[in-house]
Design a protein around this motif. Structure first.
Motif, PDB file in Angstrom:
ATOM      1  N   PHE A 124       0.855  -1.170   0.000  1.00  0.00           N
ATOM      2  CA  PHE A 124       0.000   0.000   0.000  1.00  0.00           C
ATOM      3  C   PHE A 124       0.900   1.232   0.000  1.00  0.00           C
ATOM      4  CE2 PHE A 124      -4.259  -1.673   1.047  1.00  0.00           C
ATOM      5  CZ  PHE A 124      -3.934  -2.984   1.329  1.00  0.00           C
TER       6      PHE A 124
ATOM      7  N   ARG B  48      -4.969   5.865   2.217  1.00  0.00           N
ATOM      8  CA  ARG B  48      -4.064   4.767   1.904  1.00  0.00           C
ATOM      9  C   ARG B  48      -4.587   4.018   0.682  1.00  0.00           C
ATOM     10  NH1 ARG B  48      -1.237   1.582   6.752  1.00  0.00           N
ATOM     11  NH2 ARG B  48      -1.008   3.792   7.249  1.00  0.00           N
TER      12      ARG B  48
ATOM     13  N   GLY C 129      -4.158   0.800  -1.973  1.00  0.00           N
ATOM     14  CA  GLY C 129      -3.591  -0.499  -2.260  1.00  0.00           C
ATOM     15  C   GLY C 129      -3.070  -0.533  -3.675  1.00  0.00           C
TER      16      GLY C 129
ATOM     17  N   ALA D 207       1.984  -5.198   3.899  1.00  0.00           N
ATOM     18  CA  ALA D 207       0.944  -5.704   4.783  1.00  0.00           C
ATOM     19  C   ALA D 207       0.758  -7.197   4.562  1.00  0.00           C
ATOM     20  CB  ALA D 207      -0.370  -4.962   4.523  1.00  0.00           C
TER      21      ALA D 207
ATOM     22  N   PHE E 202      -7.537  -2.159   2.705  1.00  0.00           N
ATOM     23  CA  PHE E 202      -6.549  -2.142   3.779  1.00  0.00           C
ATOM     24  C   PHE E 202      -7.117  -2.684   5.085  1.00  0.00           C
ATOM     25  CE2 PHE E 202      -7.941   1.291   6.505  1.00  0.00           C
ATOM     26  CZ  PHE E 202      -8.676   2.117   5.679  1.00  0.00           C
TER      27      PHE E 202
ATOM     28  N   TRP F 182       1.147  -4.877   9.616  1.00  0.00           N
ATOM     29  CA  TRP F 182       1.674  -3.766   8.816  1.00  0.00           C
ATOM     30  C   TRP F 182       3.098  -3.448   9.216  1.00  0.00           C
ATOM     31  CZ3 TRP F 182      -1.104  -1.276   4.971  1.00  0.00           C
ATOM     32  CH2 TRP F 182      -2.460  -1.618   4.878  1.00  0.00           C
TER      33      TRP F 182
END
Length: 123
Positions: A37, A45, A47, A96, A107, A113
């Motif tokens: 991400f 955020r 991806g 992640a 996310f 993470w």
């Protein structure tokens, strides 16, 4: 405890390349779905890449054709090769993981993470 540590960020000129790495503290084998991400300033955020438990990759349109991703289960690592970088790729990049099948780049679906690594692309 599952920990992820990214490395490889930095400052580059537009058109150049960077390779990010993410080391996972546990054996990922074929158990973990992995993803990348990014988050730009004042943005949500995003991806950008997913690497399934069997190594199948999927990329967001924003990076398709420029970025590739891979995993090396032997060293519990995942990589993001970024080519033809543009100023709008400037962001903090995160890896992640989740210990189940991949199901997209939401996310909220990921449990673990890294701390992120900064990428700055200048024009």
């Amino acid at each position: 405890q599952v920990r992820l540590v990214e490395s490889g960020g930095g400052s580059v000129q537009a058109g150049e390349s960077l390779r990010l790495s993410c080391k996972v503290s546990v054996s990922i084998g074929s158990k973990y779905c992995l993803a990348w991400f990014r988050q730009a300033p004042e943005s949500e955020r995003e991806g950008i890449a997913i690497i399934s438990r069997i190594g199948i990759t999927y990329f967001a349109d924003s990076v398709k054709g420029r970025f590739t991703a891979s995993r090396d289960n032997a060293v519990n690592s995942v990589y993001l090769q970024m080519n033809s970088l543009r100023p709008d790729d400037t962001a903090i990049y995160y890896c992640a993981a989740k210990r189940r099948a991949c199901s997209g780049l939401d996310f909220a679906e990921f449990d673990y993470w890294g701390q992120g690594t900064q990428v700055i692309v200048s024009s």
